[in-house]
Design a protein around this motif. Structure first.
Motif, PDB file in Angstrom:
ATOM      1  N   ALA A  91      42.803  40.114  54.086  1.00  0.00           N
ATOM      2  CA  ALA A  91      43.289  41.275  54.844  1.00  0.00           C
ATOM      3  C   ALA A  91      44.527  41.883  54.199  1.00  0.00           C
ATOM      4  CB  ALA A  91      43.585  40.864  56.287  1.00  0.00           C
ATOM      5  N   ASP A  92      45.421  41.036  53.725  1.00  0.00           N
ATOM      6  CA  ASP A  92      46.630  41.539  53.068  1.00  0.00           C
ATOM      7  C   ASP A  92      46.301  42.256  51.755  1.00  0.00           C
ATOM      8  OD1 ASP A  92      48.129  40.555  55.145  1.00  0.00           O
ATOM      9  OD2 ASP A  92      48.983  38.884  54.016  1.00  0.00           O
ATOM     10  N   VAL A  93      45.340  41.728  51.014  1.00  0.00           N
ATOM     11  CA  VAL A  93      44.912  42.377  49.773  1.00  0.00           C
ATOM     12  C   VAL A  93      44.315  43.748  50.100  1.00  0.00           C
ATOM     13  CG1 VAL A  93      43.256  42.304  47.857  1.00  0.00           C
ATOM     14  CG2 VAL A  93      44.558  40.254  48.464  1.00  0.00           C
ATOM     15  N   ALA A  94      43.446  43.798  51.101  1.00  0.00           N
ATOM     16  CA  ALA A  94      42.822  45.065  51.486  1.00  0.00           C
ATOM     17  C   ALA A  94      43.866  46.090  51.910  1.00  0.00           C
ATOM     18  CB  ALA A  94      41.813  44.831  52.607  1.00  0.00           C
ATOM     19  N   ALA A  95      44.844  45.652  52.684  1.00  0.00           N
ATOM     20  CA  ALA A  95      45.900  46.563  53.139  1.00  0.00           C
ATOM     21  C   ALA A  95      46.684  47.113  51.955  1.00  0.00           C
ATOM     22  CB  ALA A  95      46.833  45.845  54.104  1.00  0.00           C
ATOM     23  N   GLU A  96      46.981  46.259  50.996  1.00  0.00           N
ATOM     24  CA  GLU A  96      47.747  46.700  49.828  1.00  0.00           C
ATOM     25  C   GLU A  96      46.945  47.692  48.988  1.00  0.00           C
ATOM     26  OE1 GLU A  96      51.329  46.978  48.065  1.00  0.00           O
ATOM     27  OE2 GLU A  96      50.870  45.818  49.862  1.00  0.00           O
ATOM     28  N   PHE A  97      45.640  47.455  48.844  1.00  0.00           N
ATOM     29  CA  PHE A  97      44.804  48.401  48.108  1.00  0.00           C
ATOM     30  C   PHE A  97      44.708  49.731  48.849  1.00  0.00           C
ATOM     31  CE2 PHE A  97      43.484  45.062  45.260  1.00  0.00           C
ATOM     32  CZ  PHE A  97      43.156  45.746  44.100  1.00  0.00           C
TER      33      PHE A  97
END
Length: 84
Positions: free
Chosen positions: A47-53
């Protein structure tokens, strides 16, 4: 199975505080991956990776490229490593 482990490790390293400028050791990378998985869980890292992208795609792409280069040789099947 190995690709799932690699993907999880990549997500965990991505959300860690390690920076390319630190030139982390293999041990530091392994510790960061473990700490992030324990702290966020697999879903939290993803989820954190997706948010950053979503928020900063240009920076996220560069970071993920660094992550994959750092993980080369760290996350390898033990059998394959033992054969070489």
């Amino acid at each position: 199975m190995i690709s799932i482990v690699r993907d999880l490790a990549a997500e965990a390293l991505f959300v860690s505080t390690l920076q390319p400028s630190e030139r982390p050791t293999r041990q530091a990378v392994e510790q960061a991956v473990t700490a992030m998985i324990l702290m966020h869980g697999s879903d939290g890292c993803a989820a954190d990776v997706a948010a950053e992208f979503g928020d900063h795609p240009d920076i996220a792409v560069r970071r993920m490229n660094w992550v994959h280069s750092e993980l080369t040789g760290v996350v390898t099947p033990r059998r394959a490593a033992a054969l070489h």
